[in-house]
Design a protein around this motif. Structure first.
Motif, mmCIF file in Angstrom:
data_model
loop_
_atom_site.group_PDB
_atom_site.id
_atom_site.type_symbol
_atom_site.label_atom_id
_atom_site.label_comp_id
_atom_site.label_asym_id
_atom_site.label_seq_id
_atom_site.Cartn_x
_atom_site.Cartn_y
_atom_site.Cartn_z
ATOM 1 N N LEU A 1 0.002 -19.477 -13.076
ATOM 2 C CA LEU A 1 0.131 -19.507 -11.613
ATOM 3 C C LEU A 1 1.403 -18.797 -11.169
ATOM 4 O O LEU A 1 1.404 -18.091 -10.141
ATOM 5 N N ALA A 2 2.498 -18.968 -11.928
ATOM 6 C CA ALA A 2 3.743 -18.291 -11.591
ATOM 7 C C ALA A 2 3.564 -16.780 -11.672
ATOM 8 O O ALA A 2 4.022 -16.034 -10.793
ATOM 9 N N TYR A 3 2.888 -16.315 -12.733
ATOM 10 C CA TYR A 3 2.622 -14.882 -12.866
ATOM 11 C C TYR A 3 1.787 -14.382 -11.694
ATOM 12 O O TYR A 3 2.077 -13.323 -11.109
ATOM 13 N N THR A 4 0.753 -15.131 -11.331
ATOM 14 C CA THR A 4 -0.129 -14.725 -10.240
ATOM 15 C C THR A 4 0.628 -14.632 -8.924
ATOM 16 O O THR A 4 0.461 -13.670 -8.152
ATOM 17 N N LEU A 5 1.488 -15.615 -8.659
ATOM 18 C CA LEU A 5 2.258 -15.602 -7.411
ATOM 19 C C LEU A 5 3.233 -14.429 -7.382
ATOM 20 O O LEU A 5 3.406 -13.777 -6.344
ATOM 21 N N VAL A 6 3.870 -14.149 -8.521
ATOM 22 C CA VAL A 6 4.788 -13.013 -8.586
ATOM 23 C C VAL A 6 4.029 -11.713 -8.371
ATOM 24 O O VAL A 6 4.485 -10.816 -7.643
ATOM 25 N N PHE A 7 2.869 -11.583 -8.982
ATOM 26 C CA PHE A 7 2.054 -10.374 -8.825
ATOM 27 C C PHE A 7 1.653 -10.183 -7.365
ATOM 28 O O PHE A 7 1.757 -9.071 -6.811
ATOM 29 N N LEU A 8 1.207 -11.267 -6.722
ATOM 30 C CA LEU A 8 0.798 -11.167 -5.321
ATOM 31 C C LEU A 8 1.996 -10.859 -4.425
ATOM 32 O O LEU A 8 1.854 -10.106 -3.439
ATOM 33 N N ALA A 9 3.164 -11.420 -4.758
ATOM 34 C CA ALA A 9 4.361 -11.132 -3.966
ATOM 35 C C ALA A 9 4.712 -9.648 -4.034
ATOM 36 O O ALA A 9 5.116 -9.042 -3.024
ATOM 37 N N VAL A 10 4.560 -9.047 -5.215
ATOM 38 C CA VAL A 10 4.825 -7.610 -5.361
ATOM 39 C C VAL A 10 3.827 -6.801 -4.541
ATOM 40 O O VAL A 10 4.185 -5.805 -3.904
ATOM 41 N N GLN A 11 2.572 -7.253 -4.535
ATOM 42 C CA GLN A 11 1.548 -6.524 -3.780
ATOM 43 C C GLN A 11 1.770 -6.604 -2.271
ATOM 44 O O GLN A 11 1.325 -5.731 -1.521
ATOM 45 N N LEU A 12 2.448 -7.652 -1.819
ATOM 46 C CA LEU A 12 2.710 -7.824 -0.386
ATOM 47 C C LEU A 12 3.895 -7.001 0.104
ATOM 48 O O LEU A 12 4.157 -6.958 1.309
ATOM 49 N N LEU A 13 4.603 -6.344 -0.825
ATOM 50 C CA LEU A 13 5.711 -5.483 -0.418
ATOM 51 C C LEU A 13 5.183 -4.309 0.406
ATOM 52 O O LEU A 13 4.016 -3.903 0.266
ATOM 53 N N PRO A 14 6.017 -3.732 1.274
ATOM 54 C CA PRO A 14 5.551 -2.616 2.124
ATOM 55 C C PRO A 14 4.999 -1.444 1.319
ATOM 56 O O PRO A 14 4.094 -0.744 1.783
ATOM 57 N N ASN A 15 5.560 -1.195 0.125
ATOM 58 C CA ASN A 15 5.107 -0.091 -0.712
ATOM 59 C C ASN A 15 5.034 -0.558 -2.160
ATOM 60 O O ASN A 15 5.505 -1.650 -2.506
ATOM 61 N N ASP A 16 4.462 0.266 -3.010
ATOM 62 C CA ASP A 16 4.392 -0.053 -4.428
ATOM 63 C C ASP A 16 5.780 0.099 -5.048
ATOM 64 O O ASP A 16 6.671 0.741 -4.470
ATOM 65 N N PRO A 17 6.012 -0.487 -6.240
ATOM 66 C CA PRO A 17 7.340 -0.453 -6.862
ATOM 67 C C PRO A 17 7.898 0.954 -7.071
ATOM 68 O O PRO A 17 9.115 1.164 -6.931
ATOM 69 N N VAL A 18 7.064 1.929 -7.413
ATOM 70 C CA VAL A 18 7.544 3.295 -7.639
ATOM 71 C C VAL A 18 8.078 3.888 -6.347
ATOM 72 O O VAL A 18 9.166 4.492 -6.318
ATOM 73 N N THR A 19 7.341 3.741 -5.256
ATOM 74 C CA THR A 19 7.775 4.278 -3.959
ATOM 75 C C THR A 19 9.067 3.613 -3.507
ATOM 76 O O THR A 19 9.973 4.275 -2.979
ATOM 77 N N ILE A 20 9.178 2.292 -3.723
ATOM 78 C CA ILE A 20 10.394 1.575 -3.346
ATOM 79 C C ILE A 20 11.574 2.074 -4.176
ATOM 80 O O ILE A 20 12.674 2.310 -3.649
ATOM 81 N N PHE A 21 11.353 2.262 -5.471
ATOM 82 C CA PHE A 21 12.425 2.703 -6.359
ATOM 83 C C PHE A 21 12.926 4.098 -5.994
ATOM 84 O O PHE A 21 14.124 4.378 -6.054
ATOM 85 N N LEU A 22 11.998 4.979 -5.606
ATOM 86 C CA LEU A 22 12.366 6.362 -5.301
ATOM 87 C C LEU A 22 12.682 6.586 -3.824
ATOM 88 O O LEU A 22 12.926 7.726 -3.420
ATOM 89 N N SER A 23 12.699 5.515 -3.024
ATOM 90 C CA SER A 23 12.912 5.676 -1.582
ATOM 91 C C SER A 23 14.287 6.239 -1.255
ATOM 92 O O SER A 23 14.469 6.930 -0.236
ATOM 93 N N ALA A 24 15.278 5.957 -2.112
ATOM 94 C CA ALA A 24 16.638 6.456 -1.865
ATOM 95 C C ALA A 24 16.856 7.845 -2.451
ATOM 96 O O ALA A 24 17.930 8.431 -2.268
ATOM 97 N N ASP A 25 15.870 8.369 -3.158
ATOM 98 C CA ASP A 25 15.995 9.680 -3.791
ATOM 99 C C ASP A 25 15.321 10.730 -2.906
ATOM 100 O O ASP A 25 14.095 10.847 -2.868
ATOM 101 N N ALA A 26 16.148 11.482 -2.198
ATOM 102 C CA ALA A 26 15.602 12.477 -1.270
ATOM 103 C C ALA A 26 14.880 13.602 -1.995
ATOM 104 O O ALA A 26 14.045 14.300 -1.412
ATOM 105 N N ALA A 27 15.206 13.797 -3.280
ATOM 106 C CA ALA A 27 14.607 14.899 -4.034
ATOM 107 C C ALA A 27 13.236 14.556 -4.594
ATOM 108 O O ALA A 27 12.561 15.431 -5.156
ATOM 109 N N ALA A 28 12.814 13.319 -4.476
ATOM 110 C CA ALA A 28 11.529 12.905 -5.024
ATOM 111 C C ALA A 28 10.396 13.436 -4.148
ATOM 112 O O ALA A 28 10.262 13.060 -2.988
ATOM 113 N N ASP A 29 9.582 14.308 -4.697
ATOM 114 C CA ASP A 29 8.452 14.863 -3.946
ATOM 115 C C ASP A 29 7.203 14.029 -4.201
ATOM 116 O O ASP A 29 7.141 13.242 -5.150
#
Length: 319
Positions: free
Chosen positions: A18-46
């Motif tokens: 259940l903890a894994y499921t809640l964490v997974f759903l919490a990640v899915q509720l973020l505005p963007n996927d983890p890759v987009t969030i990680f690269l959001s501060a990188d202006a050079a990321a195309d």
């Protein structure tokens, strides 16, 4: 006993799932996927780079496919890959978890000793003022923030007296002081619950019988009362695991120790969602595991639990 153990292990596995499921759903509720969030501060990321990284880490797959794939990976010990370093999350955490585990277990053991000593001193004290003073110590310990106490001791011991280094140097002080800081805070709830439990046990008729037989107060306390009062304290000890882990992270940050605290700080700063997710799952697993151990110890204190099938702190045992 086998049925009791199987039931508790099954419940523990269910909580982790259940903890894994809640964490997974919490990640899915973020505005963007983890890759987009990680690269959001990188202006050079195309867009092509972002798409390639999504495909590499599996974030371009349908939701159910991601869920099943990550869940299957957990059974293999695979927590995914850190977006910041490219290392497996399990490898990144495993490189530092030993230091945090040493700090946490040492602090927990010290906290239990503190709690027992405080309760024994308060119970056996002959002076009323001394008893009241000791009883008021656990609330004081609980009110003092871990980071504040750590900073004060660091200021006094390192800068004013120079008996320890500002940074870990392997000396006894650099190891003992962080353990002491964390243990003082963790011991507070254990001592408070144990004090109340001891008070309830002393109200039992068998204590009067022991006194009538000429038993000393110290013998009654250590031989009978402490065992009967241990179960509620064990319950709160399991619950304090969350506080213990959070306090370990703070303590490591204050004392510049290498451990999970450093990894947590780096992962949050870099918005490395995959690593944060792994750390949350690790914390949940540790919490569940410790509480499972507490559940398995209960029948040793009160065999009646096996017959009743109940869970929780048993009532005081009859000596």
């Amino acid at each position: 006993m086998a049925a009791y153990i199987a039931r508790r292990i099954g419940q523990a596995l269910l909580v982790i799932w259940l903890a894994y499921t809640l964490v997974f759903l919490a990640v899915q509720l973020l505005p963007n996927d983890p890759v987009t969030i990680f690269l959001s501060a990188d202006a050079a990321a195309d867009p092509a780079t972002i798409a390639a990284m999504k495909a590499q880490y599996g974030y371009d797959q349908p939701l159910l496919v991601q869920y099943a794939s990550q869940l299957a990976g957990l059974f293999r010990g695979d927590f995914g890959y850190s977006l910041a370093s490219g290392q497996p999350v399990a490898e990144r955490i495993g490189a530092v978890v030993g230091s945090t585990l040493l700090l946490a277990t040492s602090a927990f053991a010290t906290a239990v000793v503190f709690a027992v000593v405080l309760v024994a001193s308060a119970t056996l004290a002959r002076r009323t003022w001394l008893k009241r003073f000791i009883v008021n110590l656990p609330p004081l310990f609980a009110a003092v923030p871990v980071f504040w106490l750590g900073l004060v001791l660091l200021q006094v011991l390192s800068i004013q007296f120079g008996v320890m280094s500002l940074f870990p140097d392997g000396s006894f002080a650099s190891i003992a002081v962080p353990v002491l800081v964390l243990a003082i805070h963790v011991s507070a709830p254990i001592a408070q619950v144990l004090l109340k439990s001891v008070e309830n046990v002393y109200a039992q008729p068998f204590v009067d019988v022991l006194r009538a037989k000429g038993a000393s107060e110290s013998w009654i306390f250590f031989r009978h009362t402490l065992k009967n009062a241990a179960a509620p304290a064990m319950t709160i000890s399991g619950i304090t695991v969350g506080t213990l882990l959070a306090g370990s992270v703070i303590t490591e940050t204050v004392f510049a120790r290498s451990g999970l605290g450093q990894v947590v700080l780096q992962s949050v700063t870099a918005q490395d969602v995959a690593l944060v997710q792994g750390l949350v799952l690790l914390t949940a697993t540790a919490f569940v595991t410790v509480n499972l151990v507490v559940d398995l110890i209960y029948p040793l204190l009160d065999p009646r639990i096996l017959k009743s099938g109940t869970h929780g702190a048993p009532r005081a045992l009859v000596a």
